[in-house]
Design a protein around this motif. Structure first.
Motif, short mmCIF file in Angstrom:
data_model
loop_
_atom_site.label_atom_id
_atom_site.label_comp_id
_atom_site.label_asym_id
_atom_site.label_seq_id
_atom_site.Cartn_x
_atom_site.Cartn_y
_atom_site.Cartn_z
N ALA A 91 0.83 -1.21 0.00
CA ALA A 91 0.00 0.00 0.00
C ALA A 91 0.87 1.25 0.00
O ALA A 91 0.54 2.25 -0.66
N ARG A 92 1.97 1.22 0.72
CA ARG A 92 2.88 2.37 0.77
C ARG A 92 3.45 2.66 -0.62
O ARG A 92 3.56 3.82 -1.02
N SER A 93 3.80 1.62 -1.37
CA SER A 93 4.29 1.84 -2.73
C SER A 93 3.18 2.35 -3.63
O SER A 93 3.39 3.26 -4.44
N LEU A 94 1.98 1.79 -3.50
CA LEU A 94 0.87 2.20 -4.34
C LEU A 94 0.45 3.65 -4.06
O LEU A 94 -0.09 4.32 -4.95
N ALA A 95 0.69 4.13 -2.85
CA ALA A 95 0.32 5.50 -2.50
C ALA A 95 1.06 6.54 -3.33
O ALA A 95 0.63 7.68 -3.45
N MET A 96 2.18 6.14 -3.92
CA MET A 96 2.95 7.04 -4.78
C MET A 96 2.45 7.01 -6.22
O MET A 96 3.02 7.67 -7.09
N ASN A 97 1.40 6.21 -6.48
CA ASN A 97 0.81 6.09 -7.81
C ASN A 97 1.85 5.71 -8.87
O ASN A 97 2.01 6.37 -9.89
N PRO A 98 2.58 4.60 -8.63
CA PRO A 98 3.65 4.22 -9.55
C PRO A 98 3.11 3.71 -10.88
O PRO A 98 2.00 3.18 -10.96
N GLN A 99 3.93 3.85 -11.91
CA GLN A 99 3.60 3.28 -13.22
C GLN A 99 4.22 1.89 -13.39
O GLN A 99 3.85 1.15 -14.30
N LEU A 100 5.18 1.58 -12.54
CA LEU A 100 5.88 0.30 -12.57
C LEU A 100 6.12 -0.14 -11.14
O LEU A 100 6.56 0.66 -10.32
N LEU A 101 5.83 -1.40 -10.84
CA LEU A 101 6.02 -1.93 -9.50
C LEU A 101 6.97 -3.12 -9.55
O LEU A 101 6.78 -4.05 -10.33
N LEU A 102 8.02 -3.06 -8.71
CA LEU A 102 9.01 -4.12 -8.61
C LEU A 102 8.81 -4.82 -7.27
O LEU A 102 8.75 -4.16 -6.23
N LEU A 103 8.72 -6.14 -7.28
CA LEU A 103 8.46 -6.90 -6.06
C LEU A 103 9.50 -8.00 -5.91
O LEU A 103 9.61 -8.87 -6.77
N ASP A 104 10.25 -7.94 -4.82
CA ASP A 104 11.38 -8.85 -4.62
C ASP A 104 11.07 -9.90 -3.57
O ASP A 104 11.24 -9.68 -2.38
N GLU A 105 10.58 -11.06 -4.02
CA GLU A 105 10.29 -12.19 -3.13
C GLU A 105 9.48 -11.75 -1.93
O GLU A 105 9.84 -12.02 -0.78
N VAL A 106 8.36 -11.09 -2.19
CA VAL A 106 7.61 -10.46 -1.11
C VAL A 106 6.93 -11.45 -0.18
O VAL A 106 6.44 -11.06 0.89
N THR A 107 6.89 -12.74 -0.54
CA THR A 107 6.29 -13.73 0.36
C THR A 107 7.34 -14.61 1.04
O THR A 107 6.99 -15.47 1.85
N ALA A 108 8.62 -14.38 0.75
CA ALA A 108 9.66 -15.30 1.23
C ALA A 108 9.79 -15.32 2.74
O ALA A 108 10.14 -16.35 3.33
N ALA A 109 9.51 -14.19 3.41
CA ALA A 109 9.69 -14.12 4.86
C ALA A 109 8.40 -14.42 5.62
O ALA A 109 8.36 -14.27 6.85
N LEU A 110 7.35 -14.84 4.92
CA LEU A 110 6.05 -15.01 5.55
C LEU A 110 5.77 -16.45 5.93
O LEU A 110 6.27 -17.39 5.31
N ASP A 111 4.94 -16.61 6.97
CA ASP A 111 4.45 -17.94 7.31
C ASP A 111 3.52 -18.41 6.20
O ASP A 111 2.83 -17.60 5.58
N PRO A 112 3.47 -19.71 5.96
CA PRO A 112 2.65 -20.22 4.85
C PRO A 112 1.20 -19.76 4.90
O PRO A 112 0.59 -19.50 3.86
N GLU A 113 0.63 -19.61 6.10
CA GLU A 113 -0.79 -19.24 6.18
C GLU A 113 -1.05 -17.79 5.83
O GLU A 113 -2.20 -17.39 5.63
N THR A 114 0.00 -16.96 5.76
CA THR A 114 -0.19 -15.54 5.44
C THR A 114 0.17 -15.21 3.99
O THR A 114 -0.07 -14.10 3.53
N VAL A 115 0.75 -16.17 3.28
CA VAL A 115 1.18 -15.93 1.91
C VAL A 115 0.01 -15.60 1.00
O VAL A 115 0.06 -14.69 0.17
N GLY A 116 -1.09 -16.32 1.18
CA GLY A 116 -2.23 -16.18 0.28
C GLY A 116 -2.79 -14.77 0.23
O GLY A 116 -3.17 -14.29 -0.85
N SER A 117 -2.83 -14.07 1.37
CA SER A 117 -3.41 -12.72 1.38
C SER A 117 -2.55 -11.75 0.59
O SER A 117 -3.08 -10.84 -0.07
N VAL A 118 -1.23 -11.93 0.64
CA VAL A 118 -0.34 -11.06 -0.12
C VAL A 118 -0.44 -11.36 -1.61
O VAL A 118 -0.52 -10.45 -2.44
N LEU A 119 -0.46 -12.63 -1.96
CA LEU A 119 -0.59 -13.00 -3.37
C LEU A 119 -1.92 -12.52 -3.95
O LEU A 119 -1.99 -12.15 -5.12
N ALA A 120 -2.96 -12.50 -3.13
CA ALA A 120 -4.26 -12.02 -3.61
C ALA A 120 -4.19 -10.55 -4.00
O ALA A 120 -4.81 -10.13 -4.98
#
Length: 263
Positions: free
Chosen positions: A159-188
């Protein structure tokens, strides 16, 4: 014309030509060529240490190229590039959430519009509330980061990145540090951004997600792009033996259509 073909005729958001990055005698990227059209989603896959994260970091000026060229949103990146200005159009979300622990959630999201875009405090907070609603966390606006789960903190980072209204979004393994049960909400959230037409380049080890959300998938090995193609083609019918060996080891059973092995 397929959806991928339609996106491919859009203006380019990213053009990378013969890009090389080295740290001393260690060559991390070696002759990378990539094009990403506006509205496309490109997933970078490969073993740890193959250069995926360095490629993302080079695209927003956090890593410096030794040779080659990068054009982002029609702008050539060089020694005269104002990277602070570039980053108002290019958002990046890291594996670590990097939220400010002394700020409430809404202020973490509002800080960019207020400090960088020079919006008023109320305007910045209005933007922040809209983006927190976008990622399903409107009710957490007045919480502290420490009161959130890892998946919730990562959604705040998006949300913090989206608040800048970017035209391009780069995401670096954004689920790698998450517990398996929380991955789905981020991927959604990322799935929704892709559906809305956000141009994205993301590094992921979630192969079934890459298959679902990507227009293009690139397999990297030894700092080079070994193979690039549509998600369906590359993840089920790779042409290169190196890609096939990597996928054979990493694809979860039945997560996507089975890998086709030539007879």
């Amino acid at each position: 014309m397929t959806n991928i073909e339609q996106k491919a005729v859009n203006p380019l958001a990213v053009r990378i030509s013969d890009l090389s990055v080295a740290y001393g005698s260690n060559t991390v990227l070696n002759g990378i060529d990539l094009d990403v059209a506006k509205g496309q989603v490109l997933c970078l896959i490969g073993r740890s240490g193959c250069g995926k994260s360095t490629l993302l970091r080079t695209m927003n000026g956090l890593a410096k190229a030794n040779s080659g060229s990068i054009d982002i949103l029609g702008r050539r990146m060089d020694k005269d590039t104002n990277f602070d200005d570039l980053r108002t159009s290019v958002g990046m979300v890291f594996q670590s959430y990097n939220l400010f622990p002394h700020m409430r959630v809404i202020d973490n999201v509002a800080v960019g519009p207020r400090k960088v875009l020079k919006r008023s405090k109320q305007e910045a907070r209005d933007i922040a509330r809209k983006q927190l609603e976008h990622v399903g966390l409107a009710e957490k606006a007045d919480h502290w980061p420490s009161q959130l789960s890892g998946g919730q903190q990562q959604r705040v980072a998006i949300a913090r990145s989206l608040a800048m209204n970017p035209q391009l979004l780069l995401l670096d393994e954004v689920t790698a540090a998450l517990d398996p049960e929380t991955v789905g909400s981020v991927l959604a959230v990322i799935r929704g951004l892709a559906k809305d037409g956000m141009t994205m380049v993301l590094v992921t080890h979630e192969m079934s997600f890459a298959y679902e959300v990507s227009d293009l998938v690139a397999y990297l090995e030894g700092g080079k792009v070994i193979e690039i193609g549509s998600a369906k083609e590359l993840l089920t019918q790779p042409n290169d033996d190196r890609t096939r060996k990597f996928l054979t080891r990493t694809l979860p059973a039945a997560a996507i259509p089975p890998l086709e092995v030539p007879k």
